[in-house]
Design a protein around this motif. Structure first.
Motif, short mmCIF file in Angstrom:
data_model
loop_
_atom_site.label_atom_id
_atom_site.label_comp_id
_atom_site.label_asym_id
_atom_site.label_seq_id
_atom_site.Cartn_x
_atom_site.Cartn_y
_atom_site.Cartn_z
N PHE A 100 0.81 -1.21 0.00
CA PHE A 100 0.00 0.00 0.00
C PHE A 100 0.85 1.26 0.00
CE2 PHE A 100 -3.57 2.59 0.34
CZ PHE A 100 -3.38 3.54 1.34
N ALA A 101 1.86 1.34 0.82
CA ALA A 101 2.66 2.56 0.95
C ALA A 101 3.53 2.79 -0.27
CB ALA A 101 3.52 2.47 2.21
N GLY A 102 3.89 4.06 -0.48
CA GLY A 102 4.81 4.40 -1.55
C GLY A 102 4.12 4.94 -2.78
N THR A 103 4.95 5.25 -3.77
CA THR A 103 4.43 5.85 -4.99
C THR A 103 4.75 5.03 -6.23
OG1 THR A 103 6.44 7.17 -5.27
CG2 THR A 103 4.63 8.16 -4.01
N LYS A 104 5.38 3.91 -6.07
CA LYS A 104 5.73 3.08 -7.22
C LYS A 104 4.74 1.95 -7.40
CE LYS A 104 9.57 5.37 -7.93
NZ LYS A 104 9.70 6.27 -9.09
N PHE A 105 4.54 1.58 -8.64
CA PHE A 105 3.67 0.45 -8.95
C PHE A 105 4.49 -0.63 -9.64
CE2 PHE A 105 -0.40 1.98 -7.68
CZ PHE A 105 -0.34 3.36 -7.79
#
Length: 118
Positions: A100-105
């Motif tokens: 869930f955390a972060g900005t990368k997929f």
């Protein structure tokens, strides 16, 4: 991982668009989200939603103007964008990841073009 985004188009500044992302049944086990890429710029994080939709994350530049939601029964994810600005012009990609955390997929589908005119 197959994801298909739709709902993009041309809109005047101040207008709204609702983007949709269709996936397969697996998406219920992923954190889903959206990224965007403007011409000449790197892809950037827009929003993410937890597996059950109970938690959301937004980039500062869309916070208050965007709402991400999901319908696991339909295997779909949505991004409602209001008060659109010319700087929102980009290709928007539906994306998935495990954390869930972060900005990368980890995975992206084909994007949908959003063009906002001033």
């Amino acid at each position: 991982v197959q994801l298909q985004a739709s709902g993009g188009g041309w809109v005047q500044a101040g207008g709204s668009l609702r983007l949709s992302c269709a996936g397969q049944s697996f998406i219920s086990s992923y954190v889903m989200g959206w990224s965007r890429q403007a011409p000449g710029k790197e892809r950037e994080f827009v929003a993410a939603i937890s597996w059950n939709g109970g938690n959301t994350l937004y980039a500062d530049y869309v916070k208050g103007r965007a709402t991400i939601s999901r319908d696991n029964a339909k295997n779909e994810v949505y991004l409602q964008m209001n008060s659109l600005k010319p700087e929102d012009t980009a290709i928007y990609y539906c994306a998935a990841r495990r954390v869930f955390a972060g900005t990368k997929f980890d995975y992206w589908g084909q994007g949908t073009q959003v063009t906002v005119s001033s």
